[in-house]
Design a protein around this motif. Sequence first.
Motif, PDB file in Angstrom:
ATOM      1  N   TYR A  87       0.823  -0.669   0.329  1.00 48.23           N
ATOM      2  CA  TYR A  87       0.060  -0.103  -0.005  1.00 48.23           C
ATOM      3  C   TYR A  87       0.468   1.481   0.377  1.00 48.23           C
ATOM      4  O   TYR A  87       0.567   2.689  -0.846  1.00 48.23           O
ATOM      5  CB  TYR A  87      -0.668  -0.010   1.224  1.00 48.23           C
ATOM      6  N   GLN A  88       2.180   1.006   0.801  1.00 49.08           N
ATOM      7  CA  GLN A  88       2.373   2.542   0.584  1.00 49.08           C
ATOM      8  C   GLN A  88       3.048   2.807  -0.323  1.00 49.08           C
ATOM      9  O   GLN A  88       3.899   3.804  -0.525  1.00 49.08           O
ATOM     10  CB  GLN A  88       4.189   2.284   1.836  1.00 49.08           C
ATOM     11  N   MET A  89       3.856   1.511  -1.184  1.00 51.17           N
ATOM     12  CA  MET A  89       4.425   1.834  -2.107  1.00 51.17           C
ATOM     13  C   MET A  89       3.146   2.235  -3.182  1.00 51.17           C
ATOM     14  O   MET A  89       4.071   2.824  -3.992  1.00 51.17           O
ATOM     15  CB  MET A  89       4.903   0.521  -2.631  1.00 51.17           C
ATOM     16  N   ILE A  90       2.612   1.979  -3.316  1.00 51.24           N
ATOM     17  CA  ILE A  90       1.410   1.955  -4.621  1.00 51.24           C
ATOM     18  C   ILE A  90       0.796   3.670  -4.260  1.00 51.24           C
ATOM     19  O   ILE A  90       0.924   4.782  -5.471  1.00 51.24           O
ATOM     20  CB  ILE A  90       0.378   1.523  -4.348  1.00 51.24           C
ATOM     21  N   LYS A  91       1.211   4.550  -2.674  1.00 48.60           N
ATOM     22  CA  LYS A  91       0.512   5.459  -2.195  1.00 48.60           C
ATOM     23  C   LYS A  91       1.672   6.643  -2.757  1.00 48.60           C
ATOM     24  O   LYS A  91       1.647   7.242  -3.229  1.00 48.60           O
ATOM     25  CB  LYS A  91       0.223   5.538  -0.885  1.00 48.60           C
ATOM     26  N   ALA A  92       3.382   5.891  -2.444  1.00 44.98           N
ATOM     27  CA  ALA A  92       4.349   6.708  -2.755  1.00 44.98           C
ATOM     28  C   ALA A  92       4.381   7.177  -4.711  1.00 44.98           C
ATOM     29  O   ALA A  92       4.579   8.287  -4.932  1.00 44.98           O
ATOM     30  CB  ALA A  92       5.589   6.068  -2.234  1.00 44.98           C
ATOM     31  N   LEU A  93       4.239   6.057  -5.394  1.00 51.72           N
ATOM     32  CA  LEU A  93       3.391   6.091  -6.651  1.00 51.72           C
ATOM     33  C   LEU A  93       2.426   7.229  -6.862  1.00 51.72           C
ATOM     34  O   LEU A  93       3.207   7.908  -8.575  1.00 51.72           O
ATOM     35  CB  LEU A  93       3.530   4.675  -7.562  1.00 51.72           C
TER      36      LEU A  93
ATOM     37  N   ASN B 137      -3.223  -7.000   5.350  1.00 49.88           N
ATOM     38  CA  ASN B 137      -3.382  -7.295   4.166  1.00 49.88           C
ATOM     39  C   ASN B 137      -4.673  -6.282   3.989  1.00 49.88           C
ATOM     40  O   ASN B 137      -6.015  -6.467   3.612  1.00 49.88           O
ATOM     41  CB  ASN B 137      -4.532  -8.764   4.009  1.00 49.88           C
ATOM     42  N   PRO B 138      -3.347  -5.192   3.229  1.00 53.98           N
ATOM     43  CA  PRO B 138      -4.213  -3.897   3.057  1.00 53.98           C
ATOM     44  C   PRO B 138      -5.118  -3.639   2.425  1.00 53.98           C
ATOM     45  O   PRO B 138      -5.122  -2.660   0.942  1.00 53.98           O
ATOM     46  CB  PRO B 138      -3.371  -2.643   2.895  1.00 53.98           C
ATOM     47  N   VAL B 139      -6.015  -4.423   1.134  1.00 50.99           N
ATOM     48  CA  VAL B 139      -6.524  -5.127   0.114  1.00 50.99           C
ATOM     49  C   VAL B 139      -7.488  -3.496   0.172  1.00 50.99           C
ATOM     50  O   VAL B 139      -7.628  -2.694  -0.803  1.00 50.99           O
ATOM     51  CB  VAL B 139      -7.535  -5.828  -0.514  1.00 50.99           C
ATOM     52  N   THR B 140      -8.546  -3.232   1.418  1.00 53.22           N
ATOM     53  CA  THR B 140      -9.810  -2.427   1.448  1.00 53.22           C
ATOM     54  C   THR B 140      -8.598  -0.539   1.368  1.00 53.22           C
ATOM     55  O   THR B 140      -9.574   0.331  -0.333  1.00 53.22           O
ATOM     56  CB  THR B 140     -10.494  -2.252   2.728  1.00 53.22           C
ATOM     57  N   LYS B 141      -7.624  -0.472   1.444  1.00 49.75           N
ATOM     58  CA  LYS B 141      -6.947   0.502   0.916  1.00 49.75           C
ATOM     59  C   LYS B 141      -6.543   0.979  -0.390  1.00 49.75           C
ATOM     60  O   LYS B 141      -6.322   2.247  -0.544  1.00 49.75           O
ATOM     61  CB  LYS B 141      -6.049   1.279   2.440  1.00 49.75           C
ATOM     62  N   ILE B 142      -5.747  -0.780  -0.219  1.00 54.41           N
ATOM     63  CA  ILE B 142      -6.101  -0.366  -2.339  1.00 54.41           C
ATOM     64  C   ILE B 142      -6.635  -0.104  -3.027  1.00 54.41           C
ATOM     65  O   ILE B 142      -5.900   1.154  -3.622  1.00 54.41           O
ATOM     66  CB  ILE B 142      -4.986  -1.312  -2.484  1.00 54.41           C
ATOM     67  N   LYS B 143      -8.033  -0.840  -2.907  1.00 57.73           N
ATOM     68  CA  LYS B 143      -8.967  -0.083  -3.605  1.00 57.73           C
ATOM     69  C   LYS B 143      -9.472   1.102  -3.569  1.00 57.73           C
ATOM     70  O   LYS B 143      -9.990   2.183  -4.501  1.00 57.73           O
ATOM     71  CB  LYS B 143      -9.757  -1.461  -3.571  1.00 57.73           C
ATOM     72  N   ASN B 144      -9.632   1.646  -2.379  1.00 58.50           N
ATOM     73  CA  ASN B 144     -10.304   2.876  -2.298  1.00 58.50           C
ATOM     74  C   ASN B 144      -9.386   3.993  -2.894  1.00 58.50           C
ATOM     75  O   ASN B 144      -9.131   4.737  -3.656  1.00 58.50           O
ATOM     76  CB  ASN B 144     -10.117   3.324  -0.418  1.00 58.50           C
ATOM     77  N   LEU B 145      -7.679   3.688  -2.743  1.00 49.63           N
ATOM     78  CA  LEU B 145      -6.257   4.352  -3.379  1.00 49.63           C
ATOM     79  C   LEU B 145      -7.179   4.651  -5.062  1.00 49.63           C
ATOM     80  O   LEU B 145      -6.736   5.551  -5.111  1.00 49.63           O
ATOM     81  CB  LEU B 145      -5.526   3.961  -2.871  1.00 49.63           C
ATOM     82  N   VAL B 146      -7.187   2.824  -5.366  1.00 48.81           N
ATOM     83  CA  VAL B 146      -6.918   3.519  -7.059  1.00 48.81           C
ATOM     84  C   VAL B 146      -8.281   4.040  -7.548  1.00 48.81           C
ATOM     85  O   VAL B 146      -8.057   4.403  -8.470  1.00 48.81           O
ATOM     86  CB  VAL B 146      -7.337   1.715  -7.230  1.00 48.81           C
ATOM     87  N   SER B 147      -9.686   3.890  -6.936  1.00 43.84           N
ATOM     88  CA  SER B 147     -10.288   4.225  -6.896  1.00 43.84           C
ATOM     89  C   SER B 147     -10.499   5.473  -6.664  1.00 43.84           C
ATOM     90  O   SER B 147     -11.490   6.686  -8.072  1.00 43.84           O
ATOM     91  CB  SER B 147     -12.103   3.938  -5.744  1.00 43.84           C
ATOM     92  N   LYS B 148      -9.908   6.732  -6.227  1.00 45.90           N
ATOM     93  CA  LYS B 148      -9.477   7.768  -6.022  1.00 45.90           C
ATOM     94  C   LYS B 148      -8.972   7.912  -7.429  1.00 45.90           C
ATOM     95  O   LYS B 148      -9.527   9.705  -7.303  1.00 45.90           O
ATOM     96  CB  LYS B 148      -9.285   7.740  -4.656  1.00 45.90           C
ATOM     97  N   LEU B 149      -7.897   7.548  -7.234  1.00 46.78           N
ATOM     98  CA  LEU B 149      -7.086   8.056  -8.904  1.00 46.78           C
ATOM     99  C   LEU B 149      -8.155   8.223 -10.082  1.00 46.78           C
ATOM    100  O   LEU B 149      -8.307   9.007 -10.317  1.00 46.78           O
ATOM    101  CB  LEU B 149      -5.743   6.623  -8.716  1.00 46.78           C
ATOM    102  N   GLU B 150      -9.253   6.930 -10.027  1.00 48.90           N
ATOM    103  CA  GLU B 150      -9.520   6.791 -11.105  1.00 48.90           C
ATOM    104  C   GLU B 150     -10.906   7.851 -11.242  1.00 48.90           C
ATOM    105  O   GLU B 150     -11.051   8.572 -12.391  1.00 48.90           O
ATOM    106  CB  GLU B 150     -10.861   5.381 -11.505  1.00 48.90           C
ATOM    107  N   ASN B 151     -11.215   8.628 -10.032  1.00 45.48           N
ATOM    108  CA  ASN B 151     -12.921   9.695 -10.268  1.00 45.48           C
ATOM    109  C   ASN B 151     -11.946  11.279 -10.308  1.00 45.48           C
ATOM    110  O   ASN B 151     -12.257  12.112 -10.797  1.00 45.48           O
ATOM    111  CB  ASN B 151     -13.113   9.571  -8.867  1.00 45.48           C
TER     112      ASN B 151
END
Length: 380
Positions: free
Chosen positions: A186-192, A365-379
């Motif tokens: 999650y931290q890696m994806i957020k940093a990207l 297992n931060p799946v929910t946080k990753i999905k929320n991050l991706v959703s915000k990025l898509e919006n």
Amino acid sequence: MTNNFISNETPIVGKLSIISIISMKGCEGITAKIDEYLRAFRGYEDTETYVTHVTCPRFGTGEGKCVIDETVRGHDVYIICDVFNYGVTYKMYGVENHMSPDDHYQDLKRVIAAMGGKARRVTVVMPMLYEGRQHRRNGRESLDAALMLQELVHMGVSNIITFDAHDPRISNAIPLAGFDDVQATYQMIKALVRAVPDISLNKKDTIVISPDEGGMSRCMYYSSVLKLDLGMFYKRRDYSVIVNGKNPIEAHEYLGRDVNGKDVIIVDDMISSGESVIDVANNLKKQGAKRIFVFASFGLFCNGLECFDKAAADGIVDKIFTTNLIYRNPDLATREWYCEVDMSKYISLLIDTLNHDETISSLLNPVTKIKNLVSKLENK
């Protein structure tokens, strides 16, 4: 600030005490941040610290000892230990020596021994596992990682927390003790997302690549939670020759979907010399990859930064993301191609939750946080 992973009605198990091995100077910065977050979680920002002062002086012969300046009797102790901090030096017979992983590991055992079994519970937070690459036996050779884990448990350590273990199956060496292999996904994806605002985490635009077959499991996780295609390189080695203890790599062969016009995320546990990841990136560029981003939990950069400077200047690598879990070359901060991923809050949440004897499953297992991050990025 609050920790949402624990209940207010859950009692604290023992008085919390973090021990930072002070001679490992790379631990002081991240330990101070962990302490700051913990005090914020508990509303003690201005009144107390959870850090216990420890020193590990050395004699002129190179021998050492540990001195704990405060009591830890009945405490829930968390030892933050970076065995790869080569920036620490000591004098031996008048000669300046850099501390090796073996030196740091001995100091860790000295800290545990100095507590004399008085702590209520001891947890070792060792981000990069000591001897983690010596995790299996091939022929007549030592099995160092397993011996280390068994030795720590024998000394009274109840739980070991590490990040992105080279092979998590090493936990089989201590089946009756706690062993948590934590990922920085999650931290890696957020940093990207923060460093590259125009990144598209869509399978039409981005693909995840493993630089070797051994790293497929961590790449499969990225691919699954982000719903991206997955590719892999395998290393063709010359098994008739041994150089520096291993068979040299002849070539990297790619298996996977077309990368032409796509952003590529290469995921690995560490960057050692950097030759492999640059060779993989160069191969991908020749196949038409658009931009290349590298995720590596640990940036060792054993052979210096020059090869990455050249790769960035040539447009082969765009960004490299590594965590602040271990000592980093100070020159990294001056490189435009480098992004540091701060893990101090994550460690604070793990410690705070474990100190209350609550489950850390949702943290691991931060799946929910990753999905929320991706959703915000898509919006966006």
